[in-house]
Design an enzyme around this catalytic site. Structure first.
Site, PDB file in Angstrom:
ATOM      1  N   GLU A 169      39.782  45.917  43.131  1.00  0.00           N
ATOM      2  CA  GLU A 169      41.187  45.529  42.888  1.00  0.00           C
ATOM      3  C   GLU A 169      41.576  45.507  41.411  1.00  0.00           C
ATOM      4  O   GLU A 169      42.738  45.696  41.065  1.00  0.00           O
ATOM      5  CB  GLU A 169      41.492  44.171  43.524  1.00  0.00           C
ATOM      6  CG  GLU A 169      40.713  43.020  42.914  1.00  0.00           C
ATOM      7  CD  GLU A 169      41.135  41.658  43.458  1.00  0.00           C
ATOM      8  OE1 GLU A 169      40.319  40.738  43.400  1.00  0.00           O
ATOM      9  OE2 GLU A 169      42.278  41.534  43.931  1.00  0.00           O
TER      10      GLU A 169
ATOM     11  N   ASP B  85      32.893  37.528  43.519  1.00  0.00           N
ATOM     12  CA  ASP B  85      33.004  38.539  42.453  1.00  0.00           C
ATOM     13  C   ASP B  85      31.714  38.676  41.634  1.00  0.00           C
ATOM     14  O   ASP B  85      31.536  39.670  40.931  1.00  0.00           O
ATOM     15  CB  ASP B  85      34.155  38.185  41.500  1.00  0.00           C
ATOM     16  CG  ASP B  85      35.520  38.442  42.114  1.00  0.00           C
ATOM     17  OD1 ASP B  85      35.569  38.795  43.307  1.00  0.00           O
ATOM     18  OD2 ASP B  85      36.534  38.282  41.416  1.00  0.00           O
TER      19      ASP B  85
ATOM     20  N   GLY C 272      34.265  28.853  40.855  1.00  0.00           N
ATOM     21  CA  GLY C 272      34.048  29.960  39.933  1.00  0.00           C
ATOM     22  C   GLY C 272      34.293  29.582  38.482  1.00  0.00           C
ATOM     23  O   GLY C 272      34.230  28.399  38.117  1.00  0.00           O
TER      24      GLY C 272
ATOM     25  N   GLY D 122      45.240  25.856  40.918  1.00  0.00           N
ATOM     26  CA  GLY D 122      46.244  25.068  40.205  1.00  0.00           C
ATOM     27  C   GLY D 122      45.630  23.839  39.564  1.00  0.00           C
ATOM     28  O   GLY D 122      44.611  23.323  40.030  1.00  0.00           O
TER      29      GLY D 122
ATOM     30  N   ILE E  56      36.153  39.860  53.988  1.00  0.00           N
ATOM     31  CA  ILE E  56      34.745  39.849  53.561  1.00  0.00           C
ATOM     32  C   ILE E  56      34.313  38.496  52.995  1.00  0.00           C
ATOM     33  O   ILE E  56      33.140  38.267  52.762  1.00  0.00           O
ATOM     34  CB  ILE E  56      34.424  40.962  52.532  1.00  0.00           C
ATOM     35  CG1 ILE E  56      35.129  40.713  51.192  1.00  0.00           C
ATOM     36  CG2 ILE E  56      34.794  42.327  53.078  1.00  0.00           C
ATOM     37  CD1 ILE E  56      34.620  41.589  50.066  1.00  0.00           C
TER      38      ILE E  56
END
Ligand SMILES: Nc1ncnc2c1ncn2[C@@H]1O[C@H](COP(=O)(O)OP(=O)(O)O)[C@@H](O)[C@H]1O
Ligand SMILES: O=P(O)(O)OC[C@H]1O[C@](O)(COP(=O)(O)O)[C@@H](O)[C@@H]1O
Ligand SMILES: [Mg+2]
Length: 420
Positions: A289, A190, A159, A135, A344
């Site tokens: 995903e 990722d 990220g 946010g 994970i």
């Protein structure tokens, strides 16, 4: 490509080994015979500089961690602090709490003054002891708060979203004429940050994911026509699914966002799965995903607080489709759907990631002390580099389907290049 500096560096560094500001690393180092390398980006090399912009005695630094968890966040905070404190002699280092909202004095808690005792063994635990969030924060309010607290350097650990946020903070500080060094450290399990061959946390995440795959494989093997379907994280890129597949070597099918697939038809996924079950009596399927989103009805496009699109659950969808397919085919199967996603990323970093965290963090400190700003520490061809944050915003990083990783995955699973 030179990154922005806040001004002339006048203070001698207390360190003994230096990297010249004029050295460059080319983005592409393999050249095809017919290729002109004109658009090749040449990055500044990271490392300690001989002259510093900031005087350590009067410098104050801040650290903030944002976005999803990634193994190694505490290692990074610790190494940032220890490099500032011991190597450069910066004694005032603050940990802003709860992600970017912690930069707003009305929204967040008071920042923590870091000490050697406080960070002593934080790297032995997963998560981030500073907390994190998604946010936005009002950049004008955040920069005013940094000015009020006389913070000269801000390390943004996160990220792609965090680094875009860091770029906004850098621009706002510039607009307010405040000499703030904003330096990013690239985090995400990722592994999808451009100009970073490996983000910290990725290797630990695939190590954990591979353990889950091995267990899912055992479940599938021990029953007649056992199918284990495992969903792993990876919003836009299949690096986690691919890495875990290679680490485990037990996967028969893997579905990733980079390779759209069909379920139905003679060359579709379900036909291939049926063949595998009839031939071998068990199968292990991995789905990232972000895979197959085009198969799901998603007209509403809900977003999380940071503006990331909330994905529909491809795992549940596939599970239902596989179940009804085998029922219709009158083939009894034992289907188990497993979703170890969050398990994970909440663990502590493994040894390789801990090394990566330490080097990312120390290079971030070197850049900041030299007065460099609006950049993140990248890593290409095994070298640490300075990547302007502006450049990062213009690119996305996904797995190359003609690259070594995906081709290795196809070889280890034996699945066709596509389900069409
Ligand atoms: N374009 C942007 N401008 C400013 N802040 C941003 C931007 N994109 C994301 N952020 C902020 O960065 C933080 C982390 O982003 P998020 O996407 O949740 O995680 P990550 O950094 O891991 O990608 C959030 O607080 C989010 O609001
Ligand atoms: O449910 P959450 O905590 O918002 O996070 C889910 C997302 O976080 C991640 O683990 C990491 O994403 P970021 O690096 O952008 O935070 C993704 O793989 C996943 O889609
Ligand atoms: Mg992100």
């Amino acid at each position: 490509m030179q990154v922005t500096t806040l001004g002339e560096a006048l203070y001698p560094s207390p360190l003994r080994y230096f990297v010249s500001d004029s050295l460059r690393l080319a983005e592409r180092i393999i050249q095809r015979p017919d290729e002109k390398m004109t658009d090749n980006i040449a990055f500044e090399l990271a490392g300690p500089r001989e002259k510093l912009f900031f005087d350590a005695k009067t410098t104050r630094a801040g650290i903030v961690t944002c976005g999803g968890l990634s193994p190694g966040l505490n290692d990074v905070i610790r190494s940032l602090f220890l490099e500032l404190h011991h190597a450069y002699g910066v004694s005032q280092v603050y940990g802003f709490q709860g992600g970017y909202r912690g930069l707003d004095p009305h929204l967040g808690k008071e920042p923590l003054l870091l000490t050697p005792e406080l960070v002593d063994d934080v790297h032995k635990k997963g998560g981030t002891f500073l907390g994190t969030s998604r946010g936005p924060v009002d950049t004008a309010v955040a920069v005013q708060n940094l000015i009020d607290k006389q913070i000269n350097i801000l390390f943004v650990v996160g990220g792609d979203g965090t680094q875009r946020g860091g770029y906004e903070l850098y621009k706002e500080a510039k607009r307010q004429n405040y000499p703030l060094a904003v330096v990013g450290v690239p985090k995400t399990i990722d592994n999808d940050i451009p100009f970073v061959s490996q983000t910290f946390g990725y290797l630990t995440a695939i190590e954990e994911a591979a353990k889950a795959l091995d267990r899912a494989h055992v479940e599938a093997r021990c029953v007649n026509n056992g199918i284990s379907l495992v969903k792993l994280m990876g919003r836009n890129a299949g690096f986690i699914a691919a890495g875990a597949t290679l680490a485990s070597q037990e996967v028969n099918f893997i579905l990733v966002p980079e390779v759209p697939f069909k379920l139905e038809g003679p060359n579709g996924f379900l036909a291939a799965l049926k063949k595998r079950i009839l031939d071998r009596g068990h199968a292990l399927v991995v789905v990232a995903e972000g895979a197959g989103q085009e198969l799901l009805q998603n007209n509403t496009q809900l977003k999380d607080a940071s503006g990331n699109i909330l994905l529909n659950d491809i795992g549940q969808y596939l599970s239902t489709r596989i179940k009804t397919f085998f029922e219709d085919e009158d083939i009894p199967v034992h289907l188990r759907y497993m979703d170890p996603s969050y398990l994970i990323r909440s663990t502590r970093a493994n040894a390789v990631d801990s090394v990566l965290c330490d080097l990312f963090a120390r290079n971030a400190v070197h850049a900041a002390m030299a007065g460099k700003t609006g950049l993140i520490i990248g890593k290409l061809h095994d070298k640490y580099i300075h990547v302007p944050s502006e450049l990062l915003a213009s690119r996305k990083r996904v797995m190359e389907t003609d690259g070594m990783l995906w081709q290795g995955v196809l070889a280890s699973t034996g699945q066709p290049a596509s389900f069409y």
